[in-house]
Every structure is written in C-alpha cells, then in structure tokens.
Design an enzyme around this catalytic site. Structure first.
Site, PDB file in Angstrom:
ATOM      1  N   ARG A 164      -4.768   2.985 -16.207  1.00  0.00           N
ATOM      2  CA  ARG A 164      -4.920   3.773 -14.982  1.00  0.00           C
ATOM      3  C   ARG A 164      -5.542   5.164 -15.193  1.00  0.00           C
ATOM      4  O   ARG A 164      -6.425   5.560 -14.433  1.00  0.00           O
ATOM      5  CB  ARG A 164      -3.579   3.887 -14.247  1.00  0.00           C
ATOM      6  CG  ARG A 164      -2.910   2.544 -13.945  1.00  0.00           C
ATOM      7  CD  ARG A 164      -1.758   2.643 -12.967  1.00  0.00           C
ATOM      8  NE  ARG A 164      -2.211   2.996 -11.646  1.00  0.00           N
ATOM      9  CZ  ARG A 164      -2.116   4.191 -11.128  1.00  0.00           C
ATOM     10  NH1 ARG A 164      -1.521   5.151 -11.791  1.00  0.00           N
ATOM     11  NH2 ARG A 164      -2.590   4.423  -9.926  1.00  0.00           N
ATOM     12  N   GLY A 180       4.082  -3.507  -3.562  1.00  0.00           N
ATOM     13  CA  GLY A 180       4.026  -3.685  -5.010  1.00  0.00           C
ATOM     14  C   GLY A 180       4.493  -2.411  -5.684  1.00  0.00           C
ATOM     15  O   GLY A 180       5.635  -2.268  -6.100  1.00  0.00           O
ATOM     16  N   ARG A 181       3.577  -1.438  -5.712  1.00  0.00           N
ATOM     17  CA  ARG A 181       3.815  -0.184  -6.441  1.00  0.00           C
ATOM     18  C   ARG A 181       5.143   0.488  -6.073  1.00  0.00           C
ATOM     19  O   ARG A 181       5.869   0.963  -6.941  1.00  0.00           O
ATOM     20  CB  ARG A 181       2.668   0.777  -6.113  1.00  0.00           C
ATOM     21  CG  ARG A 181       2.666   2.036  -6.936  1.00  0.00           C
ATOM     22  CD  ARG A 181       1.618   3.025  -6.376  1.00  0.00           C
ATOM     23  NE  ARG A 181       0.364   2.424  -6.055  1.00  0.00           N
ATOM     24  CZ  ARG A 181      -0.698   2.394  -6.875  1.00  0.00           C
ATOM     25  NH1 ARG A 181      -0.624   2.956  -8.061  1.00  0.00           N
ATOM     26  NH2 ARG A 181      -1.826   1.828  -6.490  1.00  0.00           N
ATOM     27  N   GLU A 202       3.979  -6.695   1.912  1.00  0.00           N
ATOM     28  CA  GLU A 202       3.624  -7.041   0.528  1.00  0.00           C
ATOM     29  C   GLU A 202       3.677  -5.816  -0.379  1.00  0.00           C
ATOM     30  O   GLU A 202       2.676  -5.437  -0.985  1.00  0.00           O
ATOM     31  CB  GLU A 202       2.209  -7.632   0.489  1.00  0.00           C
ATOM     32  CG  GLU A 202       1.995  -8.854   1.358  1.00  0.00           C
ATOM     33  CD  GLU A 202       0.524  -9.292   1.406  1.00  0.00           C
ATOM     34  OE1 GLU A 202      -0.345  -8.583   0.844  1.00  0.00           O
ATOM     35  OE2 GLU A 202       0.241 -10.329   2.009  1.00  0.00           O
ATOM     36  N   CYS A 230     -11.790   3.531 -29.670  1.00  0.00           N
ATOM     37  CA  CYS A 230     -13.056   4.205 -29.938  1.00  0.00           C
ATOM     38  C   CYS A 230     -13.872   4.468 -28.673  1.00  0.00           C
ATOM     39  O   CYS A 230     -15.013   4.010 -28.565  1.00  0.00           O
ATOM     40  CB  CYS A 230     -13.854   3.333 -30.892  1.00  0.00           C
ATOM     41  SG  CYS A 230     -13.748   1.604 -30.382  1.00  0.00           S
ATOM     42  N   GLU A 231     -13.257   5.100 -27.692  1.00  0.00           N
ATOM     43  CA  GLU A 231     -13.979   5.458 -26.469  1.00  0.00           C
ATOM     44  C   GLU A 231     -13.458   6.804 -25.998  1.00  0.00           C
ATOM     45  O   GLU A 231     -12.246   7.033 -26.038  1.00  0.00           O
ATOM     46  CB  GLU A 231     -13.685   4.449 -25.344  1.00  0.00           C
ATOM     47  CG  GLU A 231     -14.171   3.071 -25.629  1.00  0.00           C
ATOM     48  CD  GLU A 231     -14.505   2.292 -24.359  1.00  0.00           C
ATOM     49  OE1 GLU A 231     -14.832   2.921 -23.345  1.00  0.00           O
ATOM     50  OE2 GLU A 231     -14.437   1.069 -24.428  1.00  0.00           O
ATOM     51  N   GLY A 284       0.759  -1.240   0.000  1.00  0.00           N
ATOM     52  CA  GLY A 284       0.000   0.000   0.000  1.00  0.00           C
ATOM     53  C   GLY A 284       0.788   1.287   0.000  1.00  0.00           C
ATOM     54  O   GLY A 284       0.208   2.363  -0.196  1.00  0.00           O
ATOM     55  N   TYR A 299       1.148  -1.782 -12.279  1.00  0.00           N
ATOM     56  CA  TYR A 299      -0.223  -1.826 -12.777  1.00  0.00           C
ATOM     57  C   TYR A 299      -0.324  -1.217 -14.174  1.00  0.00           C
ATOM     58  O   TYR A 299      -1.312  -0.579 -14.512  1.00  0.00           O
ATOM     59  CB  TYR A 299      -1.177  -1.133 -11.780  1.00  0.00           C
ATOM     60  CG  TYR A 299      -1.037  -1.662 -10.376  1.00  0.00           C
ATOM     61  CD1 TYR A 299      -1.452  -2.956 -10.068  1.00  0.00           C
ATOM     62  CD2 TYR A 299      -0.440  -0.913  -9.360  1.00  0.00           C
ATOM     63  CE1 TYR A 299      -1.299  -3.470  -8.795  1.00  0.00           C
ATOM     64  CE2 TYR A 299      -0.283  -1.421  -8.080  1.00  0.00           C
ATOM     65  CZ  TYR A 299      -0.709  -2.706  -7.799  1.00  0.00           C
ATOM     66  OH  TYR A 299      -0.555  -3.207  -6.542  1.00  0.00           O
TER      67      TYR A 299
HETATM   68  N1  LLP Z   1      -1.311  -7.027  -0.912  1.00  0.00           N
HETATM   69  C1  LLP Z   1      -2.602  -7.132  -1.276  1.00  0.00           C
HETATM   70  C2  LLP Z   1      -3.455  -8.110  -0.595  1.00  0.00           C
HETATM   71  C3  LLP Z   1      -3.115  -6.316  -2.303  1.00  0.00           C
HETATM   72  O1  LLP Z   1      -4.399  -6.424  -2.641  1.00  0.00           O
HETATM   73  C4  LLP Z   1      -2.277  -5.371  -2.949  1.00  0.00           C
HETATM   74  C5  LLP Z   1      -2.787  -4.519  -4.012  1.00  0.00           C
HETATM   75  C6  LLP Z   1      -0.924  -5.304  -2.537  1.00  0.00           C
HETATM   76  C7  LLP Z   1      -0.478  -6.146  -1.519  1.00  0.00           C
HETATM   77  C8  LLP Z   1       0.060  -4.370  -3.173  1.00  0.00           C
HETATM   78  O2  LLP Z   1      -0.308  -3.053  -2.963  1.00  0.00           O
HETATM   79  P1  LLP Z   1       0.677  -1.863  -3.388  1.00  0.00           P
HETATM   80  O3  LLP Z   1       1.913  -1.950  -2.514  1.00  0.00           O
HETATM   81  O4  LLP Z   1       1.007  -2.014  -4.810  1.00  0.00           O
HETATM   82  O5  LLP Z   1      -0.113  -0.633  -3.113  1.00  0.00           O
HETATM   83  N2  LLP Z   1      -4.604  -1.256  -9.962  1.00  0.00           N
HETATM   84  C9  LLP Z   1      -4.507  -0.255  -8.938  1.00  0.00           C
HETATM   85  C10 LLP Z   1      -3.899  -0.804  -7.659  1.00  0.00           C
HETATM   86  C11 LLP Z   1      -4.642  -1.991  -7.106  1.00  0.00           C
HETATM   87  C12 LLP Z   1      -3.993  -2.571  -5.881  1.00  0.00           C
HETATM   88  C13 LLP Z   1      -4.601  -3.880  -5.533  1.00  0.00           C
HETATM   89  N3  LLP Z   1      -3.996  -4.549  -4.402  1.00  0.00           N
HETATM   90  C14 LLP Z   1      -3.733   0.930  -9.483  1.00  0.00           C
HETATM   91  O6  LLP Z   1      -3.334   0.903 -10.648  1.00  0.00           O
HETATM   92  O7  LLP Z   1      -3.532   1.908  -8.781  1.00  0.00           O
END
Ligand code: LLP
Length: 417
Positions: free
Chosen positions: A312, A275-276, A273, A342-343, A239, A371
């Site tokens: 996004r 990601g981003r 966990e 086409c949107e 997050g 993402y």
């Molecule tokens: N753990 C769980 C259970 C999650 O659902 C997620 C992201 C993460 C970890 C990783 O979160 P991060 O560190 O990346 O914030 N598509 C959206 C983001 C969706 C995130 C979904 N879950 C976007 O492009 O902003």
C-alpha cells in the site's frame, strides 16, 4: 477501537506481548486480534439493526481462512470477486446462499462454479457478462440470480486507484444503460433479476458520496419497478474508510443512519460489503530493523519487510503509522523506513518522524489488517510471511511462513531446456 495497546511501554495484542510472538515465529509477520475483528463486525452489523440486511464481508481485504471463519460464525455473508475467493469462503463455512459475486472479468469456469454452488447473486458488470451467465445457467439447468452493478457517477473523494463509481472507471453499467440491461435481463430465460448493486470506491470518509449514489439508484429502482420488474435486494457495496493517520471517517452508526434515511419507505433488503472497516485496524505487520544508515540527505531505517509484504505505501503512497514494539525514552528522528527490495518504491514510510530505532528493534506497522497480506507477493523470491491470530492470552499461527520449497512448488524445467 482496537486491541493493540501499550502496557509498561511494551506493545500487546490483547493479552499477548507482541515481542513474545516475534520470538516464536520470527519476523516479519502479520498479527490479527480476534477481539477486534469480532467487535468490528458486531458494531457494523448492529448499526443496521431493525433493517432487513445481510452484511457480506468483502473477502479481498483479508482472506485468511481463520478470519473468514470468524465472520461466518458471526452470521456474516461474503462478497467475492473470484473462484478462489469462493473456494476459500466455502472452505471457511459460509453458506453459498449468503455469497455475492462482483467483478468485471468473471471467467466461464468461475461462473459455472458459482452457479453449481448456488450463490445468492451475481453482480453483473456488463451486458456481455449477462448474456454469458444466462447461457451457462441454461447449460447447467440453473436459474442465475442477478443484480446489475450500476455506476452512479459520483465522486467518492478518495485515491483515484480505489475510486470505482465514476463514469471513467471500468466498473458497473451507467445508469442510462442499466435500465436497458434490466429490460434485457428480465426477458432472459435462465436469469432471475433479484437486485441492484453499486460500489463507489474504498476508504471513503464522508457520507455525501454514499447518499448521492443512493439518490441516483433510488430513481432507477422506481423506473425498474414501473417496468414490472421486482427488486428484492439493494447492495450498497463497501467503501467505509478507517483512521490510518488523522482521518475521521464516519462511524458505522452514522454511515448506517445516512443509508437508512435514504432508503426510507423502500420495501427492500439491504446488502453491504464492508472490507477495510472490519479488518484494517484489527491487524498489524511486525518487522525487524536490519540496519541503519545515513546519506548526506537522509536517515534510513532498513527493515526486513518490503513492498512485497505490504504494497500500500508504494502504490498509493498510503500512510501506515509505525510504532516501536518496545518504547524507550529515546529521541525521535526523521527517516525513511525502507525494505530490502531493489526498487526505490520499496518503502513503508518516507520522511517519517519516528522513534530512533536501531538494528534488531521490532517495529509495528499499524492498520495493516486490510489489503496487507492479500496483496503480498513473492517478488524477489521473498517468502510470504506468516499470519498469526491472538485471542485473549493465546496466539496461533494461522498461515505458516513459506519455505524455499514452497517458492518453487509447481515449477519444472522441461527436457528441452
Ligand atoms: N465490494 C466491492 C465490489 C469492492 O470492489 C470492494 C473493494 C469492496 C466491496 C470492499 O471495499 P472496502 O469496504 O474494503 O473499502 N487495495 C486497495 C483497496 C481496493 C478496494 C477494492 N474493492 C487498498 O489497499 O486501499
């Protein structure tokens, strides 16, 4: 900090001019910097130094095998949400005992696959899922290690589509019911309770939501321990946000400090966990201007990447900076940067102050490493774009551009048509 920088008005990824890659692979394409990916992982992991922790990179942000392998090599674990991500993770060399599995809709085949491989833990999102996993583990003669994903009902102050820790969201089990969940789980024969989990949302820029979530979880942990149930891991999810525009998110060290402080005295191993924060600013999307046009109201820059390549902006109104690959002294204009689909929702930027780009100019859509490709599709039968990785002065295509044959692979026309 990332490794996309200008040298003499020309954008480089590490030591490679972005234009040279475009000449080689064509446009559009995703481009990732090895040094940035590595640096982000090391900074994040080191922020928690001294603590018993396992960083499980959240695969959904970017699942390319080369990206996964890079993190596996650095000692990362993996956070997955599907059988497909488990397959990729194992292919990339993650050991199963460093893989955590979240998601509200795990299917039987996916559960069996994860049980068979012996993952570190299932993050349980409902009591029905708990029962099913117990049953499947029994049939496969395994013991399933689990944590319950608790929904702490805190507001992460982010886009509503990516906030997950509010009562109204579909994720996890609310605090009150999770105590019941732990009681049930501890009595199930094929379940081994090992942890507690929460993930409250994504692109979070302040520490308060994380601290609030930990506060409620800590109370719950005490209650669980008082029931005689042992908890080894606390999984704080991901997050942590990044800078797309003018945001100033917590630095990983501040994020770590907030978490470590809240956890003081708890004899527990931490799982994270992210990601981003690891991949977002390690990637860009390179696109070419096809046409310019002006209506009475607007200027349009029509590019060869669309919402199917980077979703996004269309679904979250997300901001991605757009920079010219070759900077000229020309004036800036205000324009919509739009794709070929086409949107009307097919845009990369609206009313953006941007360099006065002409047909054939290359543009870099920044902060597209998370993402980006993973949310791309074949909408309008557009071919998925290649992914390229740069390391120092080398680059390599890590996923080839699709071909028209790829597009129809697996389709057939039945005789009755
Ligand atoms: N753990 C769980 C259970 C999650 O659902 C997620 C992201 C993460 C970890 C990783 O979160 P991060 O560190 O990346 O914030 N598509 C959206 C983001 C969706 C995130 C979904 N879950 C976007 O492009 O902003």
């Amino acid at each position: 900090m990332h490794h996309f920088k200008y040298r003499n008005n020309e954008l480089y990824c590490e030591d490679v001019p972005v234009q040279r890659i475009a000449e080689n692979v064509g446009t559009p394409f995703y481009l990732y910097s090895h040094a940035t990916l590595k640096r982000h992982f090391l900074i994040f992991n080191q922020a928690f130094q001294g603590l018993n922790r396992l960083v499980c990179y959240s695969a959904k942000a970017n699942t390319n095998l080369a990206v996964l392998k890079l993190f596996a090599n650095l000692g990362s674990g993996l956070d997955i949400v599907s059988g497909g991500e488990l397959y990729r993770g194992l292919k990339a060399g993650f050991s199963a005992d460093k893989i955590v599995y979240s998601g509200v809709g795990k299917r039987i085949d996916e559960i069996d696959y994860a049980l068979d491989k012996g993952i570190l833990m299932f993050n349980i999102e409902s009591l029905e899922e708990l029962e099913l996993i117990d049953k499947r583990a029994g049939m496969l003669k395994k013991k399933a290690p689990i944590a319950i994903r608790v929904n702490p009902d805190v507001d992460p102050k982010t886009h509503p589509y990516i906030s997950t820790g509010l009562k109204k969201n579909k994720f996890g089990i609310d605090i009150e019911s999770s105590i019941q969940g732990y009681k049930i789980a501890s009595k199930l024969k094929n379940i081994q309770v090992i942890g507690i989990d929460c993930h409250i949302g994504s692109q979070i820029t302040e520490s308060k939501p994380f601290e609030d979530a930990l506060e409620s979880i800590k109370k719950l942990i005490t209650d669980i321990i008082n029931l005689g149930i042992k908890i080894k891991y606390i999984d704080m999810g991901g997050g942590l946000g990044i800078t797309y525009d003018a945001e100033s998110p917590l630095h990983p060290s501040e994020y770590a400090r907030a978490i470590v402080k809240s956890l003081e005295g708890m004899p527990i191993e931490l799982i994270l966990e992210p990601g981003r924060v690891l991949v977002g600013n390690a990637g860009i999307l390179v696109t070419k201007v096809l046409y310019r046009k002006a209506s009475r109201e607007k200027q349009f820059i029509i590019v060869d990447a669309g919402m199917n390549d980077l979703l996004r902006p269309s679904i979250y109104k997300a901001f991605h900076a757009i920079e010219p690959v070759l900077k000229s002294e020309e004036k800036t204009i205000v324009a919509d940067v739009v794709g070929p689909i086409c949107e009307s929702g097919d845009f990369l930027a609206l009313d953006r102050k941007i360099s006065n780009a002409k047909a054939d100019d290359l543009l870099a859509v920044m902060s597209a490493g998370a993402y980006g490709f993973t949310m791309s599709s074949n909408y309008c039968s557009r071919l998925k774009v290649p992914e390229v990785m740069v390391k120092d002065d080398r680059f390599e295509v890590i996923k080839a551009r699709q071909t028209y044959e790829d597009l129809i692979a697996g389709e057939c026309i039945p005789a009755f048509v």
